[in-house]
Motif scaffolding. Structure first.
Motif, PDB file in Angstrom:
ATOM      1  N   ARG A 136     -10.501  -1.894  -4.913  1.00  0.00           N
ATOM      2  CA  ARG A 136     -10.854  -0.786  -4.028  1.00  0.00           C
ATOM      3  C   ARG A 136      -9.701   0.205  -3.910  1.00  0.00           C
ATOM      4  O   ARG A 136      -9.918   1.419  -3.846  1.00  0.00           O
ATOM      5  CB  ARG A 136     -11.230  -1.335  -2.641  1.00  0.00           C
ATOM      6  CG  ARG A 136     -11.689  -0.274  -1.649  1.00  0.00           C
ATOM      7  CD  ARG A 136     -12.879   0.497  -2.154  1.00  0.00           C
ATOM      8  NE  ARG A 136     -13.319   1.510  -1.215  1.00  0.00           N
ATOM      9  CZ  ARG A 136     -13.967   2.615  -1.540  1.00  0.00           C
ATOM     10  NH1 ARG A 136     -14.266   2.850  -2.807  1.00  0.00           N
ATOM     11  NH2 ARG A 136     -14.325   3.484  -0.633  1.00  0.00           N
ATOM     12  N   LYS A 137      -8.463  -0.312  -3.890  1.00  0.00           N
ATOM     13  CA  LYS A 137      -7.325   0.601  -3.862  1.00  0.00           C
ATOM     14  C   LYS A 137      -7.295   1.489  -5.095  1.00  0.00           C
ATOM     15  O   LYS A 137      -6.937   2.665  -5.015  1.00  0.00           O
ATOM     16  CB  LYS A 137      -6.018  -0.194  -3.732  1.00  0.00           C
ATOM     17  CG  LYS A 137      -5.764  -0.755  -2.341  1.00  0.00           C
ATOM     18  CD  LYS A 137      -4.469  -1.540  -2.311  1.00  0.00           C
ATOM     19  CE  LYS A 137      -4.246  -2.156  -0.935  1.00  0.00           C
ATOM     20  NZ  LYS A 137      -3.028  -3.005  -0.907  1.00  0.00           N
ATOM     21  N   SER A 176      -7.938  10.143  -4.270  1.00  0.00           N
ATOM     22  CA  SER A 176      -6.917  10.949  -3.605  1.00  0.00           C
ATOM     23  C   SER A 176      -6.553  12.199  -4.390  1.00  0.00           C
ATOM     24  O   SER A 176      -5.966  13.133  -3.836  1.00  0.00           O
ATOM     25  CB  SER A 176      -5.658  10.107  -3.368  1.00  0.00           C
ATOM     26  OG  SER A 176      -4.950   9.891  -4.577  1.00  0.00           O
ATOM     27  N   VAL A 200      -7.646  -4.682   2.025  1.00  0.00           N
ATOM     28  CA  VAL A 200      -8.309  -3.839   1.033  1.00  0.00           C
ATOM     29  C   VAL A 200      -7.984  -4.406  -0.338  1.00  0.00           C
ATOM     30  O   VAL A 200      -6.818  -4.607  -0.684  1.00  0.00           O
ATOM     31  CB  VAL A 200      -7.837  -2.379   1.134  1.00  0.00           C
ATOM     32  CG1 VAL A 200      -8.527  -1.512   0.083  1.00  0.00           C
ATOM     33  CG2 VAL A 200      -8.101  -1.832   2.540  1.00  0.00           C
ATOM     34  N   SER A 258       0.832  -1.204   0.000  1.00  0.00           N
ATOM     35  CA  SER A 258       0.000   0.000   0.000  1.00  0.00           C
ATOM     36  C   SER A 258       0.865   1.250   0.000  1.00  0.00           C
ATOM     37  O   SER A 258       0.615   2.209  -0.737  1.00  0.00           O
ATOM     38  CB  SER A 258      -0.938   0.001   1.208  1.00  0.00           C
ATOM     39  OG  SER A 258      -1.899  -1.025   1.095  1.00  0.00           O
ATOM     40  N   ALA A 276      -3.821   9.447  -0.339  1.00  0.00           N
ATOM     41  CA  ALA A 276      -4.073   8.059  -0.733  1.00  0.00           C
ATOM     42  C   ALA A 276      -3.688   7.100   0.380  1.00  0.00           C
ATOM     43  O   ALA A 276      -4.419   6.152   0.680  1.00  0.00           O
ATOM     44  CB  ALA A 276      -3.294   7.726  -2.010  1.00  0.00           C
ATOM     45  N   GLU A 331      -9.623   2.657   5.008  1.00  0.00           N
ATOM     46  CA  GLU A 331     -10.482   1.624   4.427  1.00  0.00           C
ATOM     47  C   GLU A 331     -10.309   0.289   5.141  1.00  0.00           C
ATOM     48  O   GLU A 331     -11.244  -0.518   5.186  1.00  0.00           O
ATOM     49  CB  GLU A 331     -10.170   1.480   2.936  1.00  0.00           C
ATOM     50  CG  GLU A 331     -11.157   0.619   2.172  1.00  0.00           C
ATOM     51  CD  GLU A 331     -12.530   1.259   2.029  1.00  0.00           C
ATOM     52  OE1 GLU A 331     -13.475   0.553   1.625  1.00  0.00           O
ATOM     53  OE2 GLU A 331     -12.670   2.484   2.314  1.00  0.00           O
ATOM     54  N   LEU A 335      -9.608   4.310  -4.477  1.00  0.00           N
ATOM     55  CA  LEU A 335      -9.114   5.246  -3.463  1.00  0.00           C
ATOM     56  C   LEU A 335      -7.963   6.096  -3.996  1.00  0.00           C
ATOM     57  O   LEU A 335      -7.856   7.285  -3.673  1.00  0.00           O
ATOM     58  CB  LEU A 335      -8.682   4.473  -2.215  1.00  0.00           C
ATOM     59  CG  LEU A 335      -9.820   3.780  -1.461  1.00  0.00           C
ATOM     60  CD1 LEU A 335      -9.275   2.872  -0.374  1.00  0.00           C
ATOM     61  CD2 LEU A 335     -10.785   4.807  -0.870  1.00  0.00           C
ATOM     62  N   ILE A 336      -7.108   5.488  -4.821  1.00  0.00           N
ATOM     63  CA  ILE A 336      -6.036   6.262  -5.439  1.00  0.00           C
ATOM     64  C   ILE A 336      -6.631   7.363  -6.322  1.00  0.00           C
ATOM     65  O   ILE A 336      -6.201   8.524  -6.291  1.00  0.00           O
ATOM     66  CB  ILE A 336      -5.126   5.348  -6.275  1.00  0.00           C
ATOM     67  CG1 ILE A 336      -4.311   4.419  -5.357  1.00  0.00           C
ATOM     68  CG2 ILE A 336      -4.208   6.168  -7.161  1.00  0.00           C
ATOM     69  CD1 ILE A 336      -3.172   5.087  -4.637  1.00  0.00           C
ATOM     70  N   ALA A 375       1.100   4.056  -3.002  1.00  0.00           N
ATOM     71  CA  ALA A 375       0.807   5.464  -2.725  1.00  0.00           C
ATOM     72  C   ALA A 375       2.047   6.317  -2.961  1.00  0.00           C
ATOM     73  O   ALA A 375       1.955   7.443  -3.465  1.00  0.00           O
ATOM     74  CB  ALA A 375       0.313   5.623  -1.286  1.00  0.00           C
ATOM     75  N   ILE A 385      -6.414   4.609   2.102  1.00  0.00           N
ATOM     76  CA  ILE A 385      -6.267   3.146   2.056  1.00  0.00           C
ATOM     77  C   ILE A 385      -6.243   2.565   3.460  1.00  0.00           C
ATOM     78  O   ILE A 385      -6.891   1.549   3.738  1.00  0.00           O
ATOM     79  CB  ILE A 385      -5.001   2.773   1.262  1.00  0.00           C
ATOM     80  CG1 ILE A 385      -5.200   3.096  -0.217  1.00  0.00           C
ATOM     81  CG2 ILE A 385      -4.673   1.295   1.429  1.00  0.00           C
ATOM     82  CD1 ILE A 385      -3.939   2.981  -1.054  1.00  0.00           C
ATOM     83  N   TYR A 386      -5.531   3.226   4.365  1.00  0.00           N
ATOM     84  CA  TYR A 386      -5.493   2.724   5.741  1.00  0.00           C
ATOM     85  C   TYR A 386      -6.862   2.844   6.410  1.00  0.00           C
ATOM     86  O   TYR A 386      -7.296   1.944   7.133  1.00  0.00           O
ATOM     87  CB  TYR A 386      -4.434   3.479   6.549  1.00  0.00           C
ATOM     88  CG  TYR A 386      -3.251   2.604   6.890  1.00  0.00           C
ATOM     89  CD1 TYR A 386      -3.142   2.006   8.135  1.00  0.00           C
ATOM     90  CD2 TYR A 386      -2.265   2.347   5.951  1.00  0.00           C
ATOM     91  CE1 TYR A 386      -2.070   1.195   8.448  1.00  0.00           C
ATOM     92  CE2 TYR A 386      -1.191   1.534   6.240  1.00  0.00           C
ATOM     93  CZ  TYR A 386      -1.101   0.964   7.491  1.00  0.00           C
ATOM     94  OH  TYR A 386      -0.049   0.142   7.795  1.00  0.00           O
TER      95      TYR A 386
END
Length: 356
Positions: free
Chosen positions: A277-278, A285, A273, A27, A247, A254, A281-282, A31, A251-252
């Motif tokens: 889904r990542k 961000s 995650v 992760s 990001a 989540e 989220l990216i 990021a 992610i954390y």
């Protein structure tokens, strides 16, 4: 933002640090790809040293070996600050980074102190005591990251420490069962007893229960408050650094939502995650948060010593803060990151389905 000096770690050392992070923290690696190059290399070098330190203590086979590992790490920090780092890629990179970005020695020493608490098997009587631990093993890293990005104001450092503390609470919530099977409890003991849970009995036979689920949920609520506070600090970072830090936080955070979906059972399950889904989220961000957050919120008392240490050390003479180049290739960088995460997801899926 200070640029890395020309002599910053040999190319082989930089590659070794990137590889260590890619395998140790997917992760953060993903990021981190959103960071501008001069910051990304330093961030990977810093995290490689921190990850190496954590693993050295965690993987020691006995209490005596853990204490010896902490002593060796303490010595290695001294060597790095003396300009004579140990002969490893992470140590050489770390020595360059702390000089280039004027990182006070108190910050990595705080991290080692937290690892020493792990080595002695310390339990935490209440939330304040747990925050003192989090300030050392995570707040210190948040503060060092802020310095790498060229931010040294007390207010911004307080928010960086908030983000580190939030991530640490998320880690603790996620790893309740794993930690218990290793003889460790990080949940506040007063919370456990108030919920009718005996810490010794739980260590002897860690099982999920409604009472334990309530404690995990409570810890995640505390983390959520810190994530919200940390959002204000992101606006104080250089614009090119904001998407990566946002990001990482998303992610954390989540992970906490995945824990909630599993009814806060982190004894028999470990929340993850998904790659898909990542990806989302990216992408998210890149949009600035519209939340109203209080940038002037006081720092966690347990992190004040980190902020004060920075205030007492002037910036490096190398820190001439050149004007930042515009992040003109934002689309290309994001496509690269999304592709990277998707390839990681595919490899992980293949690995799970491959025969043993």
């Amino acid at each position: 933002m200070p640029a890395l000096p020309p002599e910053f770690a040999a190319a082989a050392d930089r590659t070794a640090c990137r590889v260590a992070i890619r395998h140790g923290s997917k992760s953060f690696f993903a990021a981190g790809q959103l960071l501008p190059g001069e910051v990304r290399e330093a961030a990977y070098g810093l995290y490689a040293f921190c990850r190496y330190s954590d693993d050295l203590v965690d993987e020691a086979p006995s209490a005596a070996a853990r204490h010896a590992a902490v002593a060796r790490l303490d010595h290695r920090i001294g060597r790095a600050y003396a300009g004579e780092p140990a002969d490893t890629p992470a140590d050489r990179a770390f020595a360059e980074i702390v000089t280039a970005f004027a990182i006070p020695e108190a910050l990595p020493r705080a991290l080692i102190e937290g690892l020493a608490w792990d080595a002695e098997g310390r339990f935490y009587a209440d939330l304040d005591a747990l925050h003192a631990y989090g300030a050392r093993v995570a707040g210190s890293v948040g503060a060092m990251m802020a310095l790498i990005m060229g931010v040294r104001t007390p207010e911004a450092l307080a928010r960086a420490c908030d983000l580190g503390a939030a991530m640490q609470l998320t880690n603790i919530a996620r790893d309740v069962g794993e930690d218990a099977r290793m003889g460790r409890i990080y949940l506040p003991l007063d919370w456990m007893r108030a919920a009718g849970l005996d810490p010794d009995a739980f260590l002897a036979d860690p099982r999920p229960s409604p009472a334990l689920a309530g404690l995990v949920a409570r810890l995640l609520t505390e983390a959520d408050g810190l994530y919200r506070r940390a959002e204000a600090g992101i606006a104080q970072l250089p614009p090119r650094c904001r998407p990566a830090i946002r990001a990482a936080g998303l992610i954390y955070r989540e992970i906490g939502r995945e824990i909630a979906i599993a009814n806060h059972d982190t004894v028999t399950r470990r929340a993850r995650v998904s790659g898909t889904r990542k990806l989302a989220l990216i992408a998210r961000s890149l949009r600035a948060s519209a939340d109203e957050v209080d940038f002037a919120a006081p720092a966690l008392p347990q992190t004040l010593f980190l902020i004060q240490a920075v205030a007492q050390q002037p910036p490096s003479s190398r820190d001439n803060r050149p004007a930042l180049r515009p992040w003109w290739n934002v689309t290309g960088r994001v496509v690269h990151v999304l592709d990277l995460i998707e390839r990681m997801r595919e490899r992980e899926a293949f690995g799970r389905s491959a025969p043993s």
